[in-house]
Design a protein around this motif. Structure first.
Motif, PDB file in Angstrom:
ATOM      1  N   PRO A   1      51.673  61.216   1.389  1.00  0.00           N
ATOM      2  CA  PRO A   1      51.411  62.653   1.270  1.00  0.00           C
ATOM      3  C   PRO A   1      50.569  62.926   0.037  1.00  0.00           C
ATOM      4  O   PRO A   1      50.574  62.165  -0.920  1.00  0.00           O
ATOM      5  N   PRO A   2      49.802  64.031   0.052  1.00  0.00           N
ATOM      6  CA  PRO A   2      48.965  64.340  -1.091  1.00  0.00           C
ATOM      7  C   PRO A   2      49.808  64.657  -2.311  1.00  0.00           C
ATOM      8  O   PRO A   2      50.962  65.079  -2.193  1.00  0.00           O
TER       9      PRO A   2
ATOM     10  N   HIS B   1      55.941  58.218   7.718  1.00  0.00           N
ATOM     11  CA  HIS B   1      55.705  59.168   6.621  1.00  0.00           C
ATOM     12  C   HIS B   1      57.051  59.691   6.127  1.00  0.00           C
ATOM     13  O   HIS B   1      57.994  59.834   6.904  1.00  0.00           O
TER      14      HIS B   1
ATOM     15  N   GLU C   1      46.342  66.416   3.766  1.00  0.00           N
ATOM     16  CA  GLU C   1      45.601  65.912   2.611  1.00  0.00           C
ATOM     17  C   GLU C   1      44.318  66.710   2.405  1.00  0.00           C
ATOM     18  O   GLU C   1      43.911  66.977   1.265  1.00  0.00           O
ATOM     19  N   ASP C   2      43.702  67.140   3.502  1.00  0.00           N
ATOM     20  CA  ASP C   2      42.469  67.926   3.398  1.00  0.00           C
ATOM     21  C   ASP C   2      42.708  69.313   2.821  1.00  0.00           C
ATOM     22  O   ASP C   2      41.749  69.979   2.407  1.00  0.00           O
TER      23      ASP C   2
ATOM     24  N   LEU D   1      44.111  69.927   0.114  1.00  0.00           N
ATOM     25  CA  LEU D   1      43.948  69.874  -1.345  1.00  0.00           C
ATOM     26  C   LEU D   1      42.564  70.362  -1.771  1.00  0.00           C
ATOM     27  O   LEU D   1      42.448  71.291  -2.570  1.00  0.00           O
TER      28      LEU D   1
END
Length: 326
Positions: free
Chosen positions: A5-6, A43, A315-316, A318
């Motif tokens: 995960p980010p 995950h 994640e994108d 962020l």
């Protein structure tokens, strides 16, 4: 193995404009897709599914992993959407934990209540399962359906059902995106009336019942005591609800809100207007599908939209929200 995960955003590094300009929205039935959870296997967020299975007392992972899963049944479809949305939220939460407001489309309201701390996950799974079972049973006992009026406005939708028994406006989703619900005979008459009112495209929807119409009254009545017995807490951020398009914080009143909306139209267009009135400038759709983001754009083109349903899409967020890492 899926990417980790980010990293969580910190209070010292808020997104441009602040989280008080961001709303999070969660989808409802219709956004389900087979194998929608495969990207989440391994995950840390997968713990959500394990907790949900314990609460439900049955396997739920196949609804998210099996490419051949039959998600046509309301009960399975709604649990699949709920869990796929909660997986994405669990991963995105560090980035979005204090938005200006949240909202959910129909079933998505239960997801929104989990996201705001009003419901714990086991209670939400049990409530969603009961809701799905009762609406499925109601649809089987009183056959009905939904039709979309494409390109129509609310006046045309109202005109289509004004003189028709057993047909009602079920969804006011966005300009040009309205849905009628009713019995087969009622929808046949409403279709004729809609075309007479100038609606060029009337499309039947592949659903199992006349959801969000008075035909769901038996389900609403049976669900009310279940919701009343479910413990709620005050929300950490306002939840804009479907049935009145207003923000709510209090722990009380959900027995009414979550049951009356079964027999009333989903007021999504007005809900988006309510989000904008709260100062929202970006709407993040968390969960499967991209329908809500498209509806937001139709309702309020000035609002930016983002979407997160997979680890990569989380994640994108962020760079999209914080302007870093792009």
């Amino acid at each position: 193995m899926p990417p980790p995960p980010p990293p969580p955003a910190t209070a010292a590094d808020p997104p441009p404009g602040g989280l008080d300009t961001i709303a999070v929205v969660f989808p409802g039935q219709g956004s389900q897709a087979p194998a929608a959870g495969r990207a989440w296997v391994g995950h840390p967020a997968w713990a959500v599914v394990e907790e949900a299975e314990e609460a439900a007392g049955r396997p739920l992972a196949p609804l998210l992993l099996d490419a051949e899963a039959d998600l046509g049944r309301t009960e399975d479809a709604q649990l699949a959407v709920l869990l796929a949305s909660l997986l994405a939220w669990e991963a995105a939460r560090p980035l979005l934990d204090a938005p200006a407001a949240v909202a959910g489309h129909s079933l998505g309201q239960i997801t929104a209540l989990v996201a705001t701390g009003a419901l714990d996950l086991p209670a939400a799974v049990r409530l969603a399962a009961a809701r799905a079972e009762l609406t499925q049973r109601c649809a089987e006992d009183t056959p009905g359906g939904l039709v979309a009026l494409l390109g129509a406005d609310r006046d045309q939708a109202d005109a289509a059902v004004a003189e028709v028994d057993e047909a009602w406006v079920a969804n006011d989703n966005a300009p040009g995106q309205l849905v009628l619900g009713g019995t087969p005979a009622g929808l046949e008459a409403a279709t004729v009336a809609a075309r007479a009112a100038g609606v060029r495209k009337v499309r039947p929807l592949d659903v199992g019942g006349a959801f969000h119409t008075p035909l769901m009254a038996p389900a609403a009545a049976a669900l009310r005591p279940i919701v009343a017995a479910t413990p709620f807490r005050p929300t950490t951020t306002p939840v804009v609800t479907n049935h009145d398009a207003r923000p709510h914080h209090a722990a009380r009143g959900w027995d009414d809100r979550l049951t009356t909306h079964l027999v009333r139209p989903v007021r999504w267009r007005e809900s988006v207007d309510a989000l904008a009135a709260l100062g929202v400038r970006r709407v993040v759709e968390v969960g499967p599908g991209t329908t809500l983001g498209s509806l937001v754009t139709r309702c309020r083109p000035e609002l930016a939209t983002s979407h997160a349903a997979t680890p990569a899409e989380v994640e994108d967020l962020l760079p999209a929200l914080y302007g870093v890492g792009a």
